[in-house]
Design an enzyme around this catalytic site. Structure first.
Site, PDB file in Angstrom:
ATOM      1  N   ARG A  60       0.841  -1.192   0.000  1.00 57.05           N
ATOM      2  CA  ARG A  60       0.000   0.000   0.000  1.00 57.05           C
ATOM      3  C   ARG A  60       0.883   1.253   0.000  1.00 57.05           C
ATOM      4  O   ARG A  60       2.099   1.154   0.098  1.00 57.05           O
ATOM      5  CB  ARG A  60      -0.932  -0.009   1.230  1.00 57.05           C
ATOM      6  CG  ARG A  60      -0.173  -0.371   2.499  1.00 57.05           C
ATOM      7  CD  ARG A  60      -0.666   0.288   3.708  1.00 57.05           C
ATOM      8  NE  ARG A  60      -0.637   1.714   3.597  1.00 57.05           N
ATOM      9  CZ  ARG A  60       0.467   2.439   3.684  1.00 57.05           C
ATOM     10  NH1 ARG A  60       1.652   1.882   3.844  1.00 57.05           N
ATOM     11  NH2 ARG A  60       0.410   3.754   3.586  1.00 57.05           N
ATOM     12  N   ASP A 243      -3.140  10.660  -1.538  1.00 61.82           N
ATOM     13  CA  ASP A 243      -3.559   9.603  -2.459  1.00 61.82           C
ATOM     14  C   ASP A 243      -4.066  10.183  -3.766  1.00 61.82           C
ATOM     15  O   ASP A 243      -4.034   9.526  -4.796  1.00 61.82           O
ATOM     16  CB  ASP A 243      -4.607   8.717  -1.796  1.00 61.82           C
ATOM     17  CG  ASP A 243      -3.935   7.932  -0.674  1.00 61.82           C
ATOM     18  OD1 ASP A 243      -3.859   8.452   0.453  1.00 61.82           O
ATOM     19  OD2 ASP A 243      -3.395   6.852  -0.955  1.00 61.82           O
TER      20      ASP A 243
HETATM   21  C1  RUB Z   1      -2.394   5.435   2.576  1.00 54.98           C
HETATM   22  C2  RUB Z   1      -2.580   6.829   2.881  1.00 54.98           C
HETATM   23  C3  RUB Z   1      -1.354   7.542   3.048  1.00 54.98           C
HETATM   24  C4  RUB Z   1      -1.089   7.961   1.649  1.00 54.98           C
HETATM   25  C5  RUB Z   1      -0.167   9.060   1.511  1.00 54.98           C
HETATM   26  O1  RUB Z   1      -3.596   4.786   2.413  1.00 54.98           O
HETATM   27  O2  RUB Z   1      -3.625   7.400   2.918  1.00 54.98           O
HETATM   28  O3  RUB Z   1      -1.520   8.630   3.906  1.00 54.98           O
HETATM   29  O4  RUB Z   1      -0.789   6.830   0.859  1.00 54.98           O
HETATM   30  O5  RUB Z   1       1.129   8.722   1.503  1.00 54.98           O
HETATM   31  P1  RUB Z   1      -3.598   3.208   2.417  1.00 54.98           P
HETATM   32  P2  RUB Z   1       1.872   8.601   0.126  1.00 54.98           P
HETATM   33  O6  RUB Z   1      -2.803   2.779   3.603  1.00 54.98           O
HETATM   34  O7  RUB Z   1      -5.051   2.883   2.501  1.00 54.98           O
HETATM   35  O8  RUB Z   1      -2.977   2.800   1.111  1.00 54.98           O
HETATM   36  O9  RUB Z   1       1.546   9.834  -0.652  1.00 54.98           O
HETATM   37  O10 RUB Z   1       3.299   8.526   0.484  1.00 54.98           O
HETATM   38  O11 RUB Z   1       1.350   7.374  -0.482  1.00 54.98           O
END
Ligand code: RUB
Length: 354
Positions: A60, A243
């Protein structure tokens, strides 16, 4: 040894915390659900298994999801022996796994755009694209980290939510933790407040795991303590990942981000998101148009498969929320830090994005 193997070996020699890589005809994944207590890797042989690992959150974070999408198309090209229709079907499957994660969709489409020609040539074309994406994403982490570090002052305590770090990216520091890591490596004295991030606990499990590895001082809080910390002068900056960012600067990030941003506004604490050009969705006008992924309510009523509420209790799990642009002080990208008016300034920047 082919180029992709060489690049992966180099990344490992450089001590990157790789979330996923290609090895002996299949993919290796660091199982993020097992962190921080076990660093367990497993092998993925098919796109179907990769799609399941993404859906189940074994892998993720938006950067890591983009890379997974790219590797997934490469795996499909190899497994199908360059069969174009099958590769496109694999792309559709991968894109359907996490509907808010724009990076995954854009990267899959980017790699699919190379899928053409004779079947025996497809895999090597895709491989070249995967290599380009891996190098580019790592370069973005360093660049956005450098821009973001200029916003951090010596002595700051930075609050972050969820996990926006190395194993959610390409192995250096992802987005938010690239900013923090660069500032720390510049010699600034820092503390990080990591919010635990119910229900998946990415902050408690993964953010603190990485901060410990990087040697950066940190303190874990539960999500509902952030207002207290801000009111009592314990937080100087907030930096989170993203995201998806709409073209007007509205931000979709892990649910809970919005409430931190509201409290930050009340207490005059600058709130930043760190992101890359690939996470900005210029086709989406504002946050209301971003599809929010709803996950199984059992993820709220249970922790580690143990119930925390009576059987039959109704629960809700929107996985992301929208932070409106007026609560955001700056959007940190690999091209620089963008401030309000976001719609106008992102548009100018769009022309410079690769
Ligand atoms: C991950 C999430 C993180 C983001 C941002 O969601 O919301 O805050 O991915 O970080 P999940 P980045 O755990 O549901 O995938 O921009 O580094 O991805």
């Amino acid at each position: 040894m082919n180029d992709l193997h060489q690049l992966v070996s180099k990344f490992k020699d450089d001590q990157l915390l790789l979330p996923i890589w290609f090895e002996n005809g299949s993919l290796k994944i660091l199982d993020q659900l097992k962190l921080p207590f076990q660093e367990e890797y497993y092998t993925i042989h098919s796109v179907e298994d990769l799609a399941k690992a993404i859906k189940d959150m074994n892998i993720r974070g938006s950067g890591a999801l983009g890379i997974s999408g790219a590797y997934g198309i490469y795996l499909a090209a190899l497994n199908s022996k360059g069969h174009i229709h099958e590769i496109h079907q694999a792309g559709q499957l991968l894109k359907s796994t996490r509907p808010t994660a724009i990076n995954l969709m854009k990267t899959v489409d980017e790699v699919l755009s190379t899928v053409s020609g004779k079947p025996e040539e497809v895999a090597s074309k895709v491989e070249a694209k995967v290599i380009e994406i891996l190098k580019r994403q790592l370069e973005f982490e360093h660049k956005l980290g450098e821009y973001g570090a200029t916003l951090i002052d010596d002595g700051d305590t930075i609050l972050t939510h969820c996990h926006s770090g190395a194993v959610g990216g390409s192995g250096y520091g992802g987005r938010a933790l690239s900013v923090i890591r660069k500032a720390f490596d510049q010699g600034k004295s820092l503390n990080v407040i990591a919010c635990e991030t119910r229900p998946y606990l990415q902050g408690a499990r993964i953010t603190t795991y990485e901060l410990k590895k990087f040697g950066i001082p940190h303190t874990l809080i539960t999500d509902n303590m952030s207002g207290f910390c801000m009111k009592n002068g314990m937080v100087q900056k907030i930096v989170v990942g993203s995201d998806r960012v709409a073209s007007n600067g509205d931000l979709a990030n892990k649910v809970g981000t919005y409430m931190h941003a509201l409290a930050a506004k009340e207490h005059n604490i600058p709130f930043y998101t760190a992101t890359s050009s690939h996470t900005i969705d210029f086709d989406t006008n504002n946050g209301d148009s971003i599809e929010i992924e709803y996950r199984d309510a059992a993820e709220v009523t249970h922790i580690n498969n143990s119930p925390i509420a009576l059987e039959g209790t109704k629960a809700l799990y929107p996985s992301f929320d929208i932070t409106p642009n007026h609560l955001i002080k700056g959007i940190i990208t690999e091209k620089g830090v963008i401030s309000a008016p976001f719609e106008q300034n992102l548009k100018v920047l769009e022309t410079q994005f690769v």
